[in-house]
Design a protein around this motif. Structure first.
Motif, PDB file in Angstrom:
ATOM      1  N   TYR A   1       3.248  22.108 -28.511  1.00 37.64           N
ATOM      2  CA  TYR A   1       3.470  23.083 -29.585  1.00 37.64           C
ATOM      3  C   TYR A   1       4.082  22.432 -30.823  1.00 37.64           C
TER       4      TYR A   1
ATOM      5  N   TRP B   1       1.000  30.311 -31.383  1.00 37.54           N
ATOM      6  CA  TRP B   1      -0.122  30.282 -30.459  1.00 37.54           C
ATOM      7  C   TRP B   1      -0.615  31.693 -30.159  1.00 37.54           C
TER       8      TRP B   1
ATOM      9  N   MET C   1       7.591  29.572 -29.418  1.00 37.41           N
ATOM     10  CA  MET C   1       6.144  29.320 -29.530  1.00 37.41           C
ATOM     11  C   MET C   1       5.434  30.587 -29.995  1.00 37.41           C
TER      12      MET C   1
END
Length: 250
Positions: free
Chosen positions: A155, A193, A190
């Motif tokens: 990431y 995503w 994250m």
């Protein structure tokens, strides 16, 4: 190669290995085709047939080349699932078929399964809804030790560098503990995503992708064809660069 005496000396094994790894173009399709030709040359003698087939399936399993699971699937379908591998007892047969089935629907060059998934916010979607030059389908578990290291690295490093070059990541949480998932996403922030899961097990992802070890990576092109698989997050950038260069050369 059809003379059993040639298997009683060490030279043949080295010659076969050199043929597969040095003399042939290093492409799974080519190697698979030539391996089958060699096996067919031994079918007149049961002993050499078994020795050659075992040699080739060992090569398929031990090879570090991406995509060599194609040879494993081909051998399984031609010889083991048809009963031609007379030497294979029930345990060997079960193991070969089990390993082949892990790759049967996710060989490089195949279209990825258009799985139904659910985003973190509860929105349902299908894999093919994602429109991007490259889609990384990334299966992981927060409790997996390697995932704990690889996922933040993917990431923070690779994804941030390549997201403007057409990379989208569909990160699929494999378990069903929403709190565990929430905690992991919050810890590593994250948010960019497409974070997804399959709480009702509607996608049957385990049939179409090998998630027996995690993390498990599949890189798809714009048409959702599998172009690379199970390569480790450290290699993703180099793989994308390679495909970009190939595209420029067309």
């Amino acid at each position: 190669v059809a003379d059993v005496r040639s298997w009683r000396i060490n030279v043949l094994h080295k010659k076969l290995t050199d043929f597969l790894t040095k003399w042939l173009p290093q492409h799974p399709d080519t190697i698979t085709q030539e391996a089958i030709k060699l096996i067919e040359k031994t079918e007149s003698d049961s002993m050499t047939f078994s020795l050659m087939t075992n040699f080739m399936i060992s090569h398929a399993v031990s090879s570090k080349m991406m995509g060599m699971d194609r040879l494993l699937v081909e051998l399984s379908d031609r010889y083991y699932s048809t009963g031609k591998a007379f030497w294979a007892d029930s345990t060997i047969l079960s193991n070969v078929l089990k390993e082949a089935n892990k790759s049967r629907y996710n060989l490089i060059g195949m279209q990825a399964r258009n799985m139904p998934l659910v985003k973190h916010d509860g929105t349902p979607f299908h894999l093919y809804d994602i429109k991007s030059k490259y889609t990384l389908l990334y299966f992981y578990e927060p409790s997996c030790g390697h995932c704990k290291v690889a996922t933040p690295k993917l990431y923070n490093n690779v994804y941030q560098q390549y997201k403007n070059k057409g990379l989208e990541v569909v990160a699929v949480y494999l378990m069903t503990d929403k709190k565990e998932w929430d905690d992991f996403l919050n810890e590593h922030k994250m948010t960019q995503w497409i974070n997804a899961w399959d709480p009702n097990r509607d996608s049957y992802y385990w049939q179409f992708f090998d998630t027996s070890t995690t993390p498990s990576e599949y890189l798809l092109d714009a048409n959702k064809k599998i172009i690379a698989k199970r390569f480790g997050v450290e290699s993703l950038g180099r793989i994308i660069d390679m495909f970009d260069e190939m595209e420029k050369e067309k």
